[in-house]
Design a protein around this motif. Structure first.
Motif, PDB file in Angstrom:
ATOM      1  N   ARG A  50       0.878  -1.168   0.000  1.00  0.00           N
ATOM      2  CA  ARG A  50       0.000   0.000   0.000  1.00  0.00           C
ATOM      3  C   ARG A  50       0.909   1.210   0.000  1.00  0.00           C
ATOM      4  NH1 ARG A  50      -3.699  -1.904   5.082  1.00  0.00           N
ATOM      5  NH2 ARG A  50      -4.640  -3.698   4.065  1.00  0.00           N
ATOM      6  N   THR A  53       0.478   5.159   3.773  1.00  0.00           N
ATOM      7  CA  THR A  53      -0.370   4.491   4.749  1.00  0.00           C
ATOM      8  C   THR A  53      -0.128   5.058   6.140  1.00  0.00           C
ATOM      9  OG1 THR A  53      -0.313   2.453   3.448  1.00  0.00           O
ATOM     10  CG2 THR A  53      -0.895   2.232   5.770  1.00  0.00           C
ATOM     11  N   SER A 134      -8.422  -3.827   1.789  1.00  0.00           N
ATOM     12  CA  SER A 134      -8.315  -2.400   2.043  1.00  0.00           C
ATOM     13  C   SER A 134      -9.635  -1.721   1.728  1.00  0.00           C
ATOM     14  CB  SER A 134      -7.211  -1.810   1.164  1.00  0.00           C
ATOM     15  OG  SER A 134      -7.213  -0.418   1.234  1.00  0.00           O
TER      16      SER A 134
END
Length: 140
Positions: A50, A53, A134
């Motif tokens: 990701r 974050t 997510s």
């Protein structure tokens, strides 16, 4: 005693930090963009990353939650003392932090990718099952 990963992720994300992270995803540096093109979509050794974050009270550039690997790309304005304190805080919570300069990414992207794969191999899996998806769209 440091908080566990579960305790850190169970906290709500600070809306201000979440907004900063969202803005940074929209306008990455050229070096972050170059690295993201190699990391996104599990392209590097099947590792799911990701970007931008929020972890506790910090925003990290790239994060692989399955193994707790944080990858930071530092520009000229980074403060080594602040970065060291962040790395210590993250390390106390079980995260592994790798730092690369913009120059590293710009001049030796393949070497950066090899270092990430090598570090990932030394990290242990953090989940016995896949993490929950997510809330953000895949690949952003």
């Amino acid at each position: 005693m440091g908080a566990t990963w579960e305790a850190v992720t169970a906290l709500r994300i600070n809306p201000r930090l979440g907004g900063f992270a969202r803005d940074m995803r929209k306008e990455p540096t050229p070096f972050e963009e170059a690295l993201w093109l190699q990391l996104r979509g599990s392209r590097l050794a099947g590792l799911k990353f990701r970007r931008q974050t929020v972890i506790g009270s910090v925003i990290v550039d790239f994060f692989c939650p399955a193994i707790g690997l944080v990858v930071e790309v530092d520009g000229d304005t980074h403060d080594a003392a602040v970065d060291s304190a962040r790395d210590t805080w993250l390390g106390e919570r079980g995260f592994t932090v790798l730092r690369f300069s913009n120059a590293d990414v710009g001049r030796n992207l393949n070497g950066v990718l090899e270092a990430i794969v090598l570090a990932a191999g030394a990290c242990r899996a953090r989940f016995t099952h896949p993490p929950a998806p997510s809330l953000e769209r895949e690949g952003e």
